[in-house]
Design a protein around this motif. Sequence first.
Motif, short mmCIF file in Angstrom:
data_model
loop_
_atom_site.label_atom_id
_atom_site.label_comp_id
_atom_site.label_asym_id
_atom_site.label_seq_id
_atom_site.Cartn_x
_atom_site.Cartn_y
_atom_site.Cartn_z
N PRO A 133 0.80 -1.23 0.00
CA PRO A 133 0.00 0.00 0.00
C PRO A 133 0.83 1.28 0.00
O PRO A 133 0.40 2.29 -0.51
N ARG A 171 -6.04 0.90 -0.94
CA ARG A 171 -4.89 0.58 -0.09
C ARG A 171 -5.27 -0.40 1.02
O ARG A 171 -4.49 -1.28 1.37
N ARG A 209 -3.67 -4.06 1.73
CA ARG A 209 -3.10 -4.35 3.04
C ARG A 209 -3.63 -5.67 3.58
O ARG A 209 -2.90 -6.47 4.11
#
Length: 104
Positions: free
Chosen positions: A68, A97, A101
Amino acid sequence: MPAAALKPKPLPTQSTAKHPVLLDLPYAPVEKRPLPPGRPREWYVSHNRRLKAMRLAIALLDSGVFVPNQACNETIRDTAEMIGVHPPSDTTCHMVRALMRYSR
């Protein structure tokens, strides 16, 4: 002869290739189906936002962005332009993002 010797060697992926594997273009989205009727408008907005974030996360992963930290808003918006979707909002960029993750 062992069974493993009969299997063909798989094609290299982004993680095993010597050089980056380019994103397959043109990007062909999956055939769209109508959404179920009768839901609140907010449900449709969040549903479409999640779909867009998933498409962008997949495109980023295919292009070699794996963490990310590498996916700033500009990178995500450039990827959106490359695959032909409208530029995402800051909220959608944040969601992209987050998807990257939690995929680990």
